[in-house]
Write a protein that holds these residues in place. Sequence first.
Motif, mmCIF file in Angstrom:
data_model
loop_
_atom_site.group_PDB
_atom_site.id
_atom_site.type_symbol
_atom_site.label_atom_id
_atom_site.label_comp_id
_atom_site.label_asym_id
_atom_site.label_seq_id
_atom_site.Cartn_x
_atom_site.Cartn_y
_atom_site.Cartn_z
ATOM 1 N N SER A 77 0.820 -1.221 0.000
ATOM 2 C CA SER A 77 0.000 0.000 0.000
ATOM 3 C C SER A 77 0.845 1.258 0.000
ATOM 4 C CB SER A 77 -0.947 -0.006 1.209
ATOM 5 O OG SER A 77 -1.875 -1.056 1.122
ATOM 6 N N VAL A 78 1.979 1.242 0.736
ATOM 7 C CA VAL A 78 2.881 2.392 0.707
ATOM 8 C C VAL A 78 3.405 2.610 -0.719
ATOM 9 C CG1 VAL A 78 5.100 3.301 1.501
ATOM 10 C CG2 VAL A 78 3.559 2.209 3.134
ATOM 11 N N CYS A 79 3.813 1.534 -1.383
ATOM 12 C CA CYS A 79 4.314 1.638 -2.764
ATOM 13 C C CYS A 79 3.228 2.160 -3.700
ATOM 14 C CB CYS A 79 4.809 0.279 -3.247
ATOM 15 S SG CYS A 79 6.326 -0.300 -2.476
ATOM 16 N N GLU A 80 2.008 1.653 -3.555
ATOM 17 C CA GLU A 80 0.909 2.089 -4.420
ATOM 18 C C GLU A 80 0.645 3.581 -4.265
ATOM 19 O OE1 GLU A 80 -2.460 -0.315 -3.570
ATOM 20 O OE2 GLU A 80 -1.582 -2.153 -4.403
ATOM 21 N N THR A 81 0.663 4.059 -3.024
ATOM 22 C CA THR A 81 0.416 5.479 -2.784
ATOM 23 C C THR A 81 1.570 6.339 -3.272
ATOM 24 O OG1 THR A 81 -0.868 4.879 -0.818
ATOM 25 C CG2 THR A 81 -0.178 7.171 -1.005
ATOM 26 N N MET A 82 2.791 5.831 -3.142
ATOM 27 C CA MET A 82 3.966 6.582 -3.561
ATOM 28 C C MET A 82 4.057 6.693 -5.078
ATOM 29 S SD MET A 82 6.737 8.219 -2.552
ATOM 30 C CE MET A 82 7.131 7.669 -0.889
ATOM 31 N N PHE A 83 3.735 5.583 -5.778
ATOM 32 C CA PHE A 83 3.987 5.536 -7.221
ATOM 33 C C PHE A 83 2.724 5.477 -8.074
ATOM 34 C CE2 PHE A 83 7.767 3.438 -5.255
ATOM 35 C CZ PHE A 83 8.658 4.454 -5.536
ATOM 36 N N ASP A 84 1.544 5.439 -7.436
ATOM 37 C CA ASP A 84 0.278 5.381 -8.160
ATOM 38 C C ASP A 84 0.236 4.193 -9.118
ATOM 39 O OD1 ASP A 84 -2.291 6.223 -8.720
ATOM 40 O OD2 ASP A 84 -1.676 7.592 -10.323
ATOM 41 N N GLU A 85 0.697 3.052 -8.625
ATOM 42 C CA GLU A 85 0.683 1.800 -9.379
ATOM 43 C C GLU A 85 0.209 0.682 -8.467
ATOM 44 O OE1 GLU A 85 4.604 1.066 -10.768
ATOM 45 O OE2 GLU A 85 4.691 2.838 -12.062
ATOM 46 N N ARG A 212 10.916 10.186 -10.353
ATOM 47 C CA ARG A 212 9.693 10.104 -11.164
ATOM 48 C C ARG A 212 8.963 11.447 -11.175
ATOM 49 N NH1 ARG A 212 5.688 5.016 -10.692
ATOM 50 N NH2 ARG A 212 7.672 4.087 -11.313
ATOM 51 N N PHE A 213 8.862 12.103 -10.020
ATOM 52 C CA PHE A 213 8.197 13.409 -9.974
ATOM 53 C C PHE A 213 8.932 14.410 -10.869
ATOM 54 C CE2 PHE A 213 7.157 12.246 -5.313
ATOM 55 C CZ PHE A 213 6.106 11.445 -5.725
ATOM 56 N N ALA A 300 2.361 10.128 -4.577
ATOM 57 C CA ALA A 300 1.954 10.341 -5.965
ATOM 58 C C ALA A 300 0.924 11.453 -6.118
ATOM 59 C CB ALA A 300 1.413 9.036 -6.553
ATOM 60 N N ASN A 301 -0.015 11.559 -5.174
ATOM 61 C CA ASN A 301 -1.101 12.520 -5.366
ATOM 62 C C ASN A 301 -0.676 13.967 -5.154
ATOM 63 O OD1 ASN A 301 -0.786 12.400 -2.604
ATOM 64 N ND2 ASN A 301 -2.973 12.381 -2.144
ATOM 65 N N ALA A 304 4.593 15.650 -7.303
ATOM 66 C CA ALA A 304 5.061 16.522 -8.377
ATOM 67 C C ALA A 304 4.739 17.985 -8.080
ATOM 68 C CB ALA A 304 4.452 16.098 -9.712
ATOM 69 N N GLU A 305 3.555 18.226 -7.522
ATOM 70 C CA GLU A 305 3.148 19.600 -7.197
ATOM 71 C C GLU A 305 4.050 20.196 -6.125
ATOM 72 O OE1 GLU A 305 -0.771 21.969 -5.432
ATOM 73 O OE2 GLU A 305 -0.919 19.880 -6.060
ATOM 74 N N ILE A 306 4.354 19.405 -5.086
ATOM 75 C CA ILE A 306 5.228 19.886 -4.018
ATOM 76 C C ILE A 306 6.626 20.164 -4.560
ATOM 77 C CG2 ILE A 306 6.429 19.200 -1.900
ATOM 78 C CD1 ILE A 306 3.874 17.747 -1.075
ATOM 79 N N ILE A 307 7.171 19.195 -5.298
ATOM 80 C CA ILE A 307 8.518 19.345 -5.847
ATOM 81 C C ILE A 307 8.596 20.567 -6.760
ATOM 82 C CG2 ILE A 307 10.236 18.307 -7.376
ATOM 83 C CD1 ILE A 307 10.108 17.102 -4.558
ATOM 84 N N LYS A 308 7.587 20.756 -7.595
ATOM 85 C CA LYS A 308 7.587 21.893 -8.519
ATOM 86 C C LYS A 308 7.654 23.224 -7.758
ATOM 87 C CE LYS A 308 4.918 23.973 -12.284
ATOM 88 N NZ LYS A 308 3.682 23.875 -13.123
ATOM 89 N N SER A 309 6.990 23.304 -6.622
ATOM 90 C CA SER A 309 6.968 24.562 -5.871
ATOM 91 C C SER A 309 8.323 24.909 -5.291
ATOM 92 C CB SER A 309 5.928 24.477 -4.746
ATOM 93 O OG SER A 309 6.331 23.580 -3.727
#
Length: 314
Positions: A77-85, A212-213, A300-301, A304-309
């Motif tokens: 579940s941690v992997c799924e949430t982290m990578f959206d897979e 990935r992000f 994952a959710n 990318a948004e956090i990193i971009k900021s």
Amino acid sequence: MSVETIYKVTLHPFINESIASLKAMTHLTGTSGDAFMDQVDDFRFKGYAVCSEVTGCINGVIMMHHYPETAIAIGNSVCETMFDEKYNHTEMNDELSNALAEWGNTIVGRSTDLLSRHNLEFNFSSPYFVHNFDDMEKYLVGVKEIVTVPITVEGVGRYYFNLLVRDVNFQTSGAKREESSGIANPHSKPLPTSSKILLVDDSAMIRKALKRFLNNLGYENIIEADDGSVAVAMVESEAPDFMFMDVVMGEMNGDEALSKIRANGHNVPVVMLSSVTDNALVKQCEASGVSGFIFKPIQANNGAEIIKSYLKIA
């Protein structure tokens, strides 16, 4: 000392953070049962544990303790949430171990930070893992009391928090969980997508997620280091344009690496990452010149948004 006192002062922040991080990092729901005293002579290792040594006014071990099937389900579940897979591993492997390590690091980091604010004079080691039943005996040497709290994960099973107490001497009350969003990057100019970015974290899972992000944001020139000492050398040899660096690592922590990088005359922008939200640590890193401070977890959710900021210079 009563179960109630030990639980409220020491275990309660870990239980709260465990349930909160379970929801944030796995989207699973956990509920805690009543604390009880385990019999030292009858205590048994269930198959997988994340541990942290406790020294100072408590001498013992905090142990987040799983049956194998529960550890595997939470790791997936941690992997799924982290990578959206979708992850369907049926046996413990390196990827699931890394996932559980990150979950454990987040829980221990945030909980110990909250406890430190109450002047309890606790010291906690970095989390480590126990896989072998034969290893359990050494943790029980000198243990006088074991406080156990079961956590039921809806649709999955149970894990347990154990406090193995050798000695204790404190007076205070519990701590409340506080949300932390991080310290923002104060700059406004976006980092060009052609820039070279160095990722520094001893967790392969976190490096994979950050990469990935960044790739999703158009950054392809990514290099990696798994320790602060390696990062110091790579700044010299690779001249990165930007860095994301964890704080707590093995040989050299990120705050020490940052100080060395600055002492060597390099002004590369650095964004720090940590599950520890200690204000003194943040101020120490700010004094060495950082471009922001991200408090884990990120997934994952929102990754990318956090990193971009934070990808801003000047």
